[in-house]
Design an enzyme around this catalytic site. Structure first.
Site, PDB file in Angstrom:
ATOM      1  N   ARG A 170       0.643  -1.186  -0.158  1.00 25.75           N
ATOM      2  CA  ARG A 170      -0.039   0.008   0.003  1.00 25.75           C
ATOM      3  C   ARG A 170       0.853   1.416   0.030  1.00 25.75           C
ATOM      4  NH1 ARG A 170      -3.368  -2.609  -1.714  1.00 25.75           N
ATOM      5  NH2 ARG A 170      -5.205  -3.217  -0.927  1.00 25.75           N
TER       6      ARG A 170
ATOM      7  N   GLU B 189      -2.688   7.633  -5.044  1.00 23.15           N
ATOM      8  CA  GLU B 189      -2.856   6.837  -6.007  1.00 23.15           C
ATOM      9  C   GLU B 189      -4.113   6.958  -6.492  1.00 23.15           C
ATOM     10  OE1 GLU B 189      -1.447   2.674  -5.202  1.00 23.15           O
ATOM     11  OE2 GLU B 189      -3.654   2.344  -5.529  1.00 23.15           O
TER      12      GLU B 189
ATOM     13  N   HIS C  73      -0.736   0.020  -9.826  1.00 22.22           N
ATOM     14  CA  HIS C  73      -1.256  -0.955  -8.809  1.00 22.22           C
ATOM     15  C   HIS C  73      -2.027  -2.429  -9.942  1.00 22.22           C
ATOM     16  CE1 HIS C  73      -3.527  -1.227  -4.820  1.00 22.22           C
ATOM     17  NE2 HIS C  73      -3.646  -2.578  -5.194  1.00 22.22           N
TER      18      HIS C  73
END
Ligand code: NAD
Length: 329
Positions: A234, A263, A295
């Site tokens: 993360r 993000e 991601h």
């Protein structure tokens, strides 16, 4: 069961529709992310299905509760973006997909390591342009290097197994030790020792108040000069401003990230014709030794199959009033 799917991309819809060919579930797909500003869309739905960058905070949950939503089905492992306490207060259950393909994420971490190290992304462009020079493409052998793994759950363990195959020495930090990994030769150490002794540090712990910004100016100061840092977990595990300083001062030799603190404003979207307002990502992109992916570590066919199947199983268990084995409590 009426199910509202948020942050839907074409591939999400494709997988859900494939597995719903008998039209057992009544899906509505929304491209927008779920936030308190879009939560009104949930009126009339029993279940909402959300993803990593949906913002399911107290304000959002209050609207979900008012609209009659009874289940939040996360189609991901992490749930740091859900206010679990608030969901509990409003009697909304939260389920997730705790493990769908740890190998998918672990293998992507290794892809970041190999690309940063052996610079295949640069070589690819060079050779296609007729530039066969090796200047500045030099890498290092992974064999014999020390790799520090923070968080040795499903993904961290899969990552350890791969790096063992490369002949790396493995140090790890976790709140609980895995006997299987110890038997494989992984040595658990205090986090400071892991930071001090590793050539490569890979983050595989969840984002919690205790892990937020574990990579910051003081932990960076403990690390070896030229350390490689990999984060597929993360974004907020790394203090981005401190990482930028670390790169500028050449403390960080390589940074590979699949996740980024801010993000949600960028990732998963094609912004190639937009003026990007996030100065941190622009600065990160300016370093030749930084590799950012959007991601995508989870994004394999096998993982998408599992995510879809387990999400549908979670919803079905809820509908049938069965035990929710993947409930977040
Ligand atoms: P997991 O629950 O199996 O393992 C997490 C491990 O972290 C556990 O062993 C836990 O004890 C450990 N941990 C918890 N707090 C810690 C701390 N303070 N310090 C060190 N270790 C700590 O989870 P997993 O399936 O291995 O996933 C790990 C993380 O990867 C998820 O939380 C998620 O954020 C991230 N993830 C990213 C992607 C992606 O596409 N990039 C996909 C899936 C998961």
């Amino acid at each position: 069961m009426k199910i509202a799917v948020f942050s839907t991309k074409s591939y999400d819809q494709e997988y859900f529709e494939n597995y719903n060919s008998e039209k057992k579930y009544d899906f509505t797909f929304f491209e927008t992310s779920l936030t308190s500003s879009t939560a009104n869309l949930t009126l009339g739905f029993d279940v909402i299905c959300a993803f990593v960058n949906d913002k399911i905070d107290q304000d959002t949950i209050e609207i979900l509760a008012k609209n009659g939503v009874k289940l939040i089905a996360m189609r991901c492992a992490g749930f740091n973006n859900v206010d679990i306490q608030s969901a509990k207060t409003h009697g909304i259950k939260v389920v997730r997909v705790p493990a769908y393909s740890p190998e998918a994420v672990a293998e992507h971490s290794v892809a970041l390591i190999l690309t940063l190290n052996r610079k295949t992304h640069k070589a690819y462009n060079r050779v296609r342009e007729g530039n066969f020079s090796l200047k500045n493409l030099i890498g290092f052998n992974l064999h014999g290097k020390t790799v520090g793994v923070v968080g040795t759950g499903q993904i961290g363990a899969a990552f350890c197994r791969i790096m063992k195959g490369f002949g790396c020495n493995l140090f790890a930090y976790d709140l609980t030790e895995s006997q299987e990994l110890v038997e494989m030769g992984v040595q658990y150490l205090p986090i400071d020792e892991v930071f001090m002794q590793s050539d490569i540090i890979s983050l595989h712990c969840p984002l919690t108040p205790g892990t937020k910004h574990i990579v910051n100016s003081s932990s960076l100061a403990q690390m070896k000069d030229g350390v490689m840092i990999i984060n597929t977990s993360r974004g907020a595990l790394i203090n981005t401003a401190d990482a930028i300083d670390g790169l500028a001062q050449k403390k960080i030799g390589y940074l590979g990230i699949d996740v980024y603190e801010q993000e949600e404003k960028l990732f998963f979207e094609d912004l190639s014709e937009s003026i990007i307002q996030d100065d941190y990502i622009l600065r990160l992109n300016s370093f030749p030794n930084v590799l950012i992916t959007s991601h995508q570590a989870y994004f394999t066919k096998e993982a998408m199959d599992q995510i879809t199947l387990i999400t549908l199983d979670n919803i079905q268990a809820f509908e049938n009033k069965q035990q929710l084995i993947n409930e977040v409590v």
